[in-house]
Write a protein that holds these residues in place. Structure first.
Motif, short mmCIF file in Angstrom:
data_model
loop_
_atom_site.label_atom_id
_atom_site.label_comp_id
_atom_site.label_asym_id
_atom_site.label_seq_id
_atom_site.Cartn_x
_atom_site.Cartn_y
_atom_site.Cartn_z
N GLU A 204 0.82 -1.21 0.00
CA GLU A 204 0.00 0.00 0.00
C GLU A 204 0.86 1.26 0.00
O GLU A 204 0.51 2.26 -0.63
CB GLU A 204 -0.94 0.02 1.20
N MET A 205 1.98 1.22 0.70
CA MET A 205 2.86 2.39 0.72
C MET A 205 3.39 2.69 -0.68
O MET A 205 3.51 3.85 -1.07
CB MET A 205 4.01 2.16 1.69
N LYS A 206 3.68 1.66 -1.45
CA LYS A 206 4.12 1.87 -2.83
C LYS A 206 3.02 2.51 -3.66
O LYS A 206 3.27 3.42 -4.46
CB LYS A 206 4.54 0.53 -3.45
N GLN A 207 1.78 2.05 -3.44
CA GLN A 207 0.65 2.62 -4.18
C GLN A 207 0.37 4.06 -3.74
O GLN A 207 -0.18 4.86 -4.51
CB GLN A 207 -0.59 1.76 -3.96
N THR A 213 0.01 10.25 -0.45
CA THR A 213 -0.39 10.04 0.95
C THR A 213 0.66 9.29 1.76
O THR A 213 0.38 8.83 2.86
CB THR A 213 -1.72 9.26 1.01
N VAL A 214 1.85 9.16 1.21
CA VAL A 214 2.90 8.38 1.89
C VAL A 214 3.21 8.96 3.27
O VAL A 214 3.24 8.23 4.27
CB VAL A 214 4.19 8.34 1.04
N SER A 238 12.52 -3.94 -1.26
CA SER A 238 13.18 -3.02 -2.19
C SER A 238 13.98 -2.02 -1.37
O SER A 238 13.72 -1.84 -0.17
CB SER A 238 12.17 -2.30 -3.07
N GLY A 239 14.93 -1.38 -2.00
CA GLY A 239 15.73 -0.39 -1.29
C GLY A 239 14.88 0.73 -0.73
O GLY A 239 15.11 1.21 0.39
N TRP A 240 13.87 1.16 -1.48
CA TRP A 240 13.02 2.28 -1.04
C TRP A 240 12.21 1.87 0.19
O TRP A 240 12.13 2.62 1.17
CB TRP A 240 12.09 2.69 -2.18
N VAL A 241 11.62 0.68 0.16
CA VAL A 241 10.84 0.20 1.31
C VAL A 241 11.74 0.05 2.53
O VAL A 241 11.39 0.47 3.64
CB VAL A 241 10.15 -1.14 0.97
N ARG A 242 12.89 -0.54 2.34
CA ARG A 242 13.81 -0.78 3.45
C ARG A 242 14.30 0.53 4.08
O ARG A 242 14.26 0.70 5.31
CB ARG A 242 15.00 -1.60 2.97
N ASP A 243 14.76 1.47 3.23
CA ASP A 243 15.43 2.67 3.74
C ASP A 243 14.46 3.81 4.05
O ASP A 243 14.61 4.48 5.07
CB ASP A 243 16.48 3.14 2.74
N ASP A 244 13.48 4.03 3.17
CA ASP A 244 12.61 5.20 3.30
C ASP A 244 11.30 4.92 4.03
O ASP A 244 10.60 5.86 4.41
CB ASP A 244 12.30 5.79 1.92
N ILE A 245 10.97 3.67 4.20
CA ILE A 245 9.74 3.33 4.95
C ILE A 245 10.13 2.65 6.27
O ILE A 245 9.98 3.24 7.35
CB ILE A 245 8.81 2.41 4.13
N LEU A 246 10.67 1.44 6.20
CA LEU A 246 11.01 0.72 7.43
C LEU A 246 12.06 1.47 8.24
O LEU A 246 11.91 1.63 9.46
CB LEU A 246 11.50 -0.68 7.08
#
Length: 312
Positions: A204-207, A213-214, A238-246
């Motif tokens: 959902e964060m990717k969407q 709305t991130v 993914s790098g974005w999920v790992r670094d910028d979200i988690l």
């Protein structure tokens, strides 16, 4: 539901209303709650009581419903789940209404449910309690993990102590169920929690990038009193999920001393390997280690052993 007036009207309809009125008066007079009230208030006269016969009839009728309680959902009282109480004011007899035991219990359960937010979590998990978790012979490690989880739920202080839990083990051994039990135990202490199924949340964060709305969703998760990330490692990383979200979530929570609970099939080393994998090819070991430095020192690792309970 009938009002006081309509209840009285129904009693008086038809023939022989005088006999009905007399029977109703005698029934009200003989009611033990009415007798107790009159004994407690000797200053009120019989004539004054007769002038309030409609209220007294309603009072006794509602309490007779309560005495034969059919359950909250089937409650026949005018105000479902409420019981009438008599009091003597200057203006005369007054009826007030208070929630019954079942109504209070339902309201308390609703209030506690509202303390638990969830994302893609099964209903049975959200209703889990430690009373539902049995100790098994020959599973000392698992039993110790459950005991430690209960201790955490009863003692954690978000904002003061940010140390969380890392529940790991094989498939189907009850990690998510245990996390749900922790949530409900926290709710008994008026501590809110958010339990999230990680793969669906990251999708959902990717969407949400296209929706803009991130940041809004990220802020909500970052600030949860107790955050439960369920099935970390089951997602496509993914790098974005790992670094910028988690990474952003964990950094914020570490600084604010907000506890995070993780469930995973991976132990710490296996999780690091998973986080290091790049879907573009190769590995990013240092970035994975950076995430692990926000997890490993901030949690108590609890290994759950045992059989796959989904197969039993």
């Amino acid at each position: 539901m009938d009002s006081i007036q309509s209840s009285m009207k129904g009693m008086m309809e038809g023939t022989h209303w005088e006999e009905r009125y007399e029977a109703m008066k005698q029934a009200v007079w003989q009611d033990p709650r009415v007798q107790q009230f009159m004994k407690a208030h000797p200053e009120i006269t019989e004539n004054e009581m007769l002038r309030e016969l409609t209220k007294l009839y309603h009072f006794t009728k509602e309490w007779s419903n309560c005495d034969a309680c059919p359950g909250l959902d089937a409650c026949p009282n005018t105000m479902q789940g409420y019981q009438p109480h008599l009091s003597l004011e200057r203006s005369g007899l007054t009826l007030t209404y208070h929630p019954c035991k079942l109504k209070r219990k339902a309201e308390e359960e609703s209030r506690r449910r509202n303390l638990i937010q969830s994302y893609s979590i099964p209903k049975d998990v959200l209703q889990a309690t430690f009373q539902d978790i049995s100790f098994e012979k020959g599973e000392a490690e698992r039993n110790e993990a459950v005991t430690s989880a209960l201790k955490f739920a009863r003692e954690v202080e978000p904002g003061v102590d940010g140390r969380g839990l890392y529940l790991y083990g094989s498939f189907g051994i009850g990690k998510t169920f245990l996390a749900g039990a922790i949530s409900n135990e926290l709710a008994h202490r008026d501590i809110s929690s958010m339990i999230i199924y990680v793969p669906d949340f990251f999708r959902e964060m990717k969407q949400s990038v296209a929706e803009g709305t991130v940041q809004t969703k990220l802020d909500e998760v970052k600030d949860a009193e107790v955050l439960i990330l369920d099935d970390l490692g089951a997602e496509t990383m993914s790098g974005w999920v790992r670094d910028d979200i988690l990474g952003v979530i964990l950094q914020h929570r570490m600084l604010e001393k907000l506890p995070t609970i993780f469930t995973s099939n991976f132990d710490f080393q296996e999780l690091e390997d998973h986080l290091a994998y790049s879907h573009k090819g190769g590995t990013e070991r240092m970035k994975a280690k950076r995430i692990m430095e926000r997890i490993r020192p901030s949690v108590q690792g609890l290994f759950l052993s045992g059989k796959n309970r989904r197969e039993s």
